[in-house]
Scaffold this active site. Sequence first.
Site, mmCIF file in Angstrom:
data_model
loop_
_atom_site.group_PDB
_atom_site.id
_atom_site.type_symbol
_atom_site.label_atom_id
_atom_site.label_comp_id
_atom_site.label_asym_id
_atom_site.label_seq_id
_atom_site.Cartn_x
_atom_site.Cartn_y
_atom_site.Cartn_z
ATOM 1 N N GLN A 5 0.921 -1.255 0.069
ATOM 2 C CA GLN A 5 -0.100 -0.276 -0.027
ATOM 3 C C GLN A 5 0.967 1.094 0.089
ATOM 4 O O GLN A 5 1.872 1.286 0.767
ATOM 5 C CB GLN A 5 -0.855 -0.187 1.232
ATOM 6 C CG GLN A 5 -1.969 0.891 1.154
ATOM 7 C CD GLN A 5 -3.069 0.635 2.262
ATOM 8 O OE1 GLN A 5 -3.203 -0.522 2.739
ATOM 9 N NE2 GLN A 5 -4.057 1.574 2.352
ATOM 10 N N SER A 83 4.736 -5.726 3.502
ATOM 11 C CA SER A 83 3.288 -5.545 3.976
ATOM 12 C C SER A 83 2.343 -6.343 3.131
ATOM 13 O O SER A 83 2.594 -7.292 2.841
ATOM 14 C CB SER A 83 2.714 -3.977 4.288
ATOM 15 O OG SER A 83 1.592 -3.961 5.011
ATOM 16 N N ARG A 108 -8.540 -8.610 4.400
ATOM 17 C CA ARG A 108 -7.435 -7.936 5.241
ATOM 18 C C ARG A 108 -7.666 -6.432 5.001
ATOM 19 O O ARG A 108 -7.768 -5.637 5.896
ATOM 20 C CB ARG A 108 -6.022 -8.266 4.689
ATOM 21 C CG ARG A 108 -4.998 -7.539 5.365
ATOM 22 C CD ARG A 108 -3.611 -7.898 4.574
ATOM 23 N NE ARG A 108 -2.642 -7.687 5.292
ATOM 24 C CZ ARG A 108 -1.815 -6.526 5.126
ATOM 25 N NH1 ARG A 108 -2.191 -5.724 3.852
ATOM 26 N NH2 ARG A 108 -0.604 -6.318 5.740
ATOM 27 N N GLN A 239 1.347 -10.321 11.024
ATOM 28 C CA GLN A 239 1.923 -9.287 10.135
ATOM 29 C C GLN A 239 1.058 -7.965 10.436
ATOM 30 O O GLN A 239 1.531 -6.924 10.367
ATOM 31 C CB GLN A 239 1.977 -9.667 8.878
ATOM 32 C CG GLN A 239 2.756 -8.551 7.782
ATOM 33 C CD GLN A 239 1.750 -8.726 6.668
ATOM 34 O OE1 GLN A 239 0.704 -8.502 6.458
ATOM 35 N NE2 GLN A 239 2.746 -8.822 5.425
#
Length: 282
Positions: A5, A83, A108, A239
């Site tokens: 992102q 990520s 997510r 994570q």
Amino acid sequence: MFPGQGSQRKGMGRGLFDEFPDVTARASETLGYSVEKLCRENPNQLLNETQYTQPAVYVVNALHYMRSTRETGMVPGYAAGHSLGEYNALHAAGVFDFETGLKLVKKRGEAMGRIEGGAMAAITGMNRTQVLRVLEGSGLTDVEVANDNAPTQVVVSGPKPAIVAAQPIFEDWAEGVGYTLLKTSGAFHSKYMAEAQRQFAAYLQGNDFRFAEPSFPVIANVDAKPYDRSRIETNLIEQITQPVRWTDTILHLTDLGQEEFTEIGTGRILTALLERIRSASG
């Protein structure tokens, strides 16, 4: 290296959607909206909203990888993703298929996007140890290190008032220190994502997802070590609240003798971080 992102931009994936129409159609069917339209037109600025950003970046990264392997016939020796990009690294290594990865990323993004009131900031000119020292010395207990991106770039995460209040403290700490508020919707990779982590874990554990052993090593964000099959589910859950150890990830790969790194996705964010890490390590 697969970006996460922050790499999104209007127009990303141009040419790829036409090149892989079947994959694009499957992605849109899974998501319930046109991922091609989202990326090309960015209607109502949705591309910057977490629940849309994450699936879009995952799809475009995957299409870039498909094009790369088709054109070169080369398979990576190792992979890593920053990520969200870690899902692309796992997909590339055959841990799960494209649709499974997209379902996980969709959930997510939805879970993380619901957590409001957080913010993030990038600090340049300091390493992780120095940032932690300032946080401890200033009593900024609400602010956490979210991304250890390079020896000269660290991202912190926390409630927006705390992130704003930290700016003058870091800028006054030493000459040359930069502090930039990031355009994010939440305090990612921190304890403030605990509810998103709970929701994602329930989804992951409540469905019959099947994960394979990686066909080549994928270095995990959580501990900068290679994934093994027994840790896939745990790593993906952890994570969400744990910092991204990108500096350690790159140093681990270079210690293994890796010299050639290729960024697969939109932009050159990770390539720039790689250069920072290499410069600092001599």
